[in-house]
Scaffold this motif. Sequence first.
Motif, PDB file in Angstrom:
ATOM      1  N   VAL A  99      17.378  20.287-105.271  1.00 20.86           N
ATOM      2  CA  VAL A  99      18.475  20.997-104.611  1.00 20.86           C
ATOM      3  C   VAL A  99      18.071  22.461-104.477  1.00 20.86           C
ATOM      4  O   VAL A  99      17.819  23.140-105.474  1.00 20.86           O
ATOM      5  CB  VAL A  99      19.786  20.876-105.405  1.00 20.86           C
ATOM      6  CG1 VAL A  99      20.878  21.728-104.767  1.00 20.86           C
ATOM      7  CG2 VAL A  99      20.233  19.422-105.487  1.00 20.86           C
ATOM      8  N   SER A 100      17.997  22.947-103.255  1.00 22.84           N
ATOM      9  CA  SER A 100      17.668  24.352-103.017  1.00 22.84           C
ATOM     10  C   SER A 100      18.901  25.211-103.226  1.00 22.84           C
ATOM     11  O   SER A 100      20.036  24.711-103.301  1.00 22.84           O
ATOM     12  CB  SER A 100      17.131  24.537-101.604  1.00 22.84           C
ATOM     13  OG  SER A 100      18.135  24.204-100.651  1.00 22.84           O
TER      14      SER A 100
ATOM     15  N   PHE B 175      20.542  22.031-109.340  1.00 23.98           N
ATOM     16  CA  PHE B 175      19.647  23.107-108.908  1.00 23.98           C
ATOM     17  C   PHE B 175      18.689  23.505-110.031  1.00 23.98           C
ATOM     18  O   PHE B 175      17.499  23.735-109.798  1.00 23.98           O
ATOM     19  CB  PHE B 175      20.479  24.306-108.460  1.00 23.98           C
ATOM     20  CG  PHE B 175      19.673  25.529-108.144  1.00 23.98           C
ATOM     21  CD1 PHE B 175      18.862  25.582-107.006  1.00 23.98           C
ATOM     22  CD2 PHE B 175      19.703  26.634-108.973  1.00 23.98           C
ATOM     23  CE1 PHE B 175      18.111  26.712-106.717  1.00 23.98           C
ATOM     24  CE2 PHE B 175      18.973  27.773-108.687  1.00 23.98           C
ATOM     25  CZ  PHE B 175      18.164  27.803-107.554  1.00 23.98           C
ATOM     26  N   TYR B 176      19.205  23.565-111.265  1.00 28.99           N
ATOM     27  CA  TYR B 176      18.380  24.018-112.388  1.00 28.99           C
ATOM     28  C   TYR B 176      17.632  22.874-113.077  1.00 28.99           C
ATOM     29  O   TYR B 176      16.473  23.030-113.449  1.00 28.99           O
ATOM     30  CB  TYR B 176      19.241  24.734-113.431  1.00 28.99           C
ATOM     31  CG  TYR B 176      19.627  26.140-113.044  1.00 28.99           C
ATOM     32  CD1 TYR B 176      18.661  27.122-112.866  1.00 28.99           C
ATOM     33  CD2 TYR B 176      20.958  26.497-112.862  1.00 28.99           C
ATOM     34  CE1 TYR B 176      19.006  28.423-112.520  1.00 28.99           C
ATOM     35  CE2 TYR B 176      21.314  27.795-112.530  1.00 28.99           C
ATOM     36  CZ  TYR B 176      20.331  28.744-112.349  1.00 28.99           C
ATOM     37  OH  TYR B 176      20.681  30.032-112.003  1.00 28.99           O
ATOM     38  N   PHE B 177      18.298  21.722-113.267  1.00 30.64           N
ATOM     39  CA  PHE B 177      17.757  20.685-114.151  1.00 30.64           C
ATOM     40  C   PHE B 177      17.305  19.422-113.431  1.00 30.64           C
ATOM     41  O   PHE B 177      16.654  18.565-114.034  1.00 30.64           O
ATOM     42  CB  PHE B 177      18.785  20.327-115.227  1.00 30.64           C
ATOM     43  CG  PHE B 177      19.315  21.525-115.971  1.00 30.64           C
ATOM     44  CD1 PHE B 177      18.468  22.337-116.691  1.00 30.64           C
ATOM     45  CD2 PHE B 177      20.661  21.850-115.931  1.00 30.64           C
ATOM     46  CE1 PHE B 177      18.945  23.452-117.374  1.00 30.64           C
ATOM     47  CE2 PHE B 177      21.155  22.960-116.602  1.00 30.64           C
ATOM     48  CZ  PHE B 177      20.294  23.760-117.320  1.00 30.64           C
ATOM     49  N   HIS B 178      17.663  19.252-112.179  1.00 29.95           N
ATOM     50  CA  HIS B 178      17.132  18.176-111.331  1.00 29.95           C
ATOM     51  C   HIS B 178      17.455  16.768-111.839  1.00 29.95           C
ATOM     52  O   HIS B 178      16.720  15.826-111.544  1.00 29.95           O
ATOM     53  CB  HIS B 178      15.611  18.319-111.158  1.00 29.95           C
ATOM     54  CG  HIS B 178      15.175  19.684-110.775  1.00 29.95           C
ATOM     55  ND1 HIS B 178      15.431  20.228-109.541  1.00 29.95           N
ATOM     56  CD2 HIS B 178      14.512  20.645-111.471  1.00 29.95           C
ATOM     57  CE1 HIS B 178      14.931  21.457-109.476  1.00 29.95           C
ATOM     58  NE2 HIS B 178      14.391  21.737-110.641  1.00 29.95           N
TER      59      HIS B 178
ATOM     60  N   ASP C 287      10.367  17.029-109.263  1.00 27.56           N
ATOM     61  CA  ASP C 287      11.655  17.719-109.214  1.00 27.56           C
ATOM     62  C   ASP C 287      11.785  18.595-107.977  1.00 27.56           C
ATOM     63  O   ASP C 287      12.857  18.715-107.393  1.00 27.56           O
ATOM     64  CB  ASP C 287      11.836  18.583-110.469  1.00 27.56           C
ATOM     65  CG  ASP C 287      12.064  17.750-111.718  1.00 27.56           C
ATOM     66  OD1 ASP C 287      12.405  16.564-111.585  1.00 27.56           O
ATOM     67  OD2 ASP C 287      11.898  18.288-112.829  1.00 27.56           O
ATOM     68  N   ALA C 288      10.693  19.227-107.582  1.00 27.41           N
ATOM     69  CA  ALA C 288      10.761  20.215-106.504  1.00 27.41           C
ATOM     70  C   ALA C 288      10.675  19.611-105.110  1.00 27.41           C
ATOM     71  O   ALA C 288      11.239  20.154-104.160  1.00 27.41           O
ATOM     72  CB  ALA C 288       9.652  21.255-106.679  1.00 27.41           C
TER      73      ALA C 288
ATOM     74  N   GLN D 117      22.108  34.464-116.392  1.00 27.79           N
ATOM     75  CA  GLN D 117      21.985  33.455-117.443  1.00 27.79           C
ATOM     76  C   GLN D 117      22.671  32.166-117.002  1.00 27.79           C
ATOM     77  O   GLN D 117      23.831  32.161-116.594  1.00 27.79           O
ATOM     78  CB  GLN D 117      22.587  33.966-118.743  1.00 27.79           C
ATOM     79  CG  GLN D 117      21.805  35.125-119.347  1.00 27.79           C
ATOM     80  CD  GLN D 117      22.240  35.450-120.752  1.00 27.79           C
ATOM     81  OE1 GLN D 117      23.007  34.716-121.372  1.00 27.79           O
ATOM     82  NE2 GLN D 117      21.752  36.561-121.280  1.00 27.79           N
ATOM     83  N   VAL D 118      21.923  31.081-117.121  1.00 30.61           N
ATOM     84  CA  VAL D 118      22.435  29.778-116.683  1.00 30.61           C
ATOM     85  C   VAL D 118      23.700  29.413-117.450  1.00 30.61           C
ATOM     86  O   VAL D 118      24.656  28.884-116.883  1.00 30.61           O
ATOM     87  CB  VAL D 118      21.358  28.697-116.861  1.00 30.61           C
ATOM     88  CG1 VAL D 118      21.880  27.335-116.411  1.00 30.61           C
ATOM     89  CG2 VAL D 118      20.106  29.063-116.088  1.00 30.61           C
TER      90      VAL D 118
END
Length: 674
Positions: free
Chosen positions: A479-480, A405-408, A573-574, A351-352
């Motif tokens: 961000v990877s 990483f999650y929200f860019h 974003d990706a 969970q984030v």
Amino acid sequence: MRKVNIPILTLLISITIGIVLYDYIKIQAITVWICSILLSLTGVLLNTFSRKKIIGSALFMCCTSALFITIGYLSRTYTDDTRSQTHYTHTNTEGSHTLLVKINRELKPTLYQHKYLVDLKAIDSTITTGKLLLNIYKDSATILPKTGEWWYARTALLPVPHPKNPYQFDYGAYLNKQEIYRQVSAKPQEMLRANKETYDVSVWASRFRESVKNSLHLQSFTPRQLAVIEALVLGQRQGIDKEMSSQYAAAGMMHILAVSGLHVGVILLILRFLFGFIKWRQLQWVKSLLIISLIWSFAIITGLSPSVLRAATMFSFLEVGELLGGKRKSQDAVLASAIFLLLLDPLLIYQVGFQLSYLAVIAILWVQPWLASFWSPEVFILRKLRDVVSVTIAAQLGVMPLSLFYFHQFPGLFIISNVLIIPFLGLILGGGLLVCFLSVTDLLPEFIAQTYGGTIDVMNNYIAWVAGQEDFVARHISVSATLMILVYMFMITTHLLCMKYSKRRLIVASLATIILTGFIVLENNQPASQHLAILNRNASTTLTQLQEKQLTVFNNDTLYLTYTDSRVKAYQDALKIDTVVQKSHGNYFRFKRKEILIVDSLDIYNLEEANPDYVILTHSPKINMNRLIERYPNCTIVADGSNYHSYVSRWKATCTKQKIPFHSTYEKGAFIID
């Protein structure tokens, strides 16, 4: 930065590794138990006979780490719902069935559906277990289910949704991490309430929240004021619209709207202030017991959501830790609370909110004192301002790589928004609790309601102003996972070096910097492969062409805008895309020596000298599929999301019979041409 308790940190990391390994390696429980016993015996022998030897100590630490990896693995094993033979994944669920479900929690609704997390109790009178996502289509006359109620539904168990376009958020994978593997959708007339209801603490809390919400709606609050009050005090975010959510996120204040560690921490500070008169040493345990009891009361009232549950647990450990030994014990208590929660519910690691809250608290405990040491003003107000700024910066540093990483995106003005709101959050939250109490007891004076509502408006307007400074919001930052880990390594080693200089720390920090720099250079020199994608989009045909750092979006709809399309945002974003260009598409074009024909509602496909490799059907053309195949026997046929489902089914049947490749974006997602 205070010294980290290495043994507790090692145990936490080991348990986390064991939990994650369960999803990649399946081992029988008896085998893991045997390994645990052998590791325990080995650890005892090493501790007994090699206590003073360096090699023996290292072996003992490795043995202990391996033991806790097995413990983490076992905790995940015995909390896996699918191990039960009554779980619906072991049952044939094809077609429609009569389902009996218990309503667990109401989720945020969509534009067309109400959403609930439910427990499956039976399928066609057969006892069955497992968690489901329940979607009920909206109807003005619908009597909505309530928490704790049991309902019958005549419907089918469907797979959870997965992304149908490149780089979009995988909601299905997110649900799977919560052990939700199926969803059901039902119309109101397909639902029937059962003569059974579960009563427990969560149901009581839900009823209490509902009564508070009803009483608040009778007051003079505006819809936006109500939305913030319900989110801030009751943990109910159903009233938060997309615009408000975007504004709070852009201002770096989204944590205000989600009852979590921040709110529980504020409640802890308020309670410590209120019980500050208890100064006798013999009564400190009583004081801590009262504080912990009230913290859990707040957690129960707000719904015992996972974020509140972990925050209440963490701050309960924190309170006990300070009671036992001050700041150092508090830091150990935070790590111990994480171990405790993961053993109870291993899925929390995915969970984030769990990841963000613990990283923020750890950064505040270990980094904030170092930041605060740079300035020691004598004026009380300046000291408090320093504390707020240092806490805000420390928390942001702790969560920044994970947030990217999650929200860019990164809110550049987070300090401005936090500095002016966080100091008053205690008053805002305390005022909200008072307003809710007076409202539910019919004792709320109008002037208090108007004053508090006006305060919420001021906060909302300020957040909207900060969010409106677009130049300070960095978006589409890719961000990877590997880059995120390397950034954390760089931050930790650099901070250790700044705290205390030594040659060893300098070498480690330099090595982390070199590795991070090299990875960034290597990643930037490996651009995404060029491709053309036929996206899945209802009522409209959209194609995307990726070439180096430019994304070209083809769409003939005059009202279509790329910056409002979440599919385009997912690309940005990706892939760190610099330029997005919008163009209209023709009916015949080429991509990498591949010829593509688009057949729309005009039904024009019999072109001279055309030999397409792909035929894209859009907007439900009334064509004879056999004739189309006869004209282009070597093509692949793609039907996008703008077609009627009945047409797509008929085309698919014909292509299957004629052994022609057929792809429906509605069923399989976007079609990629490399």
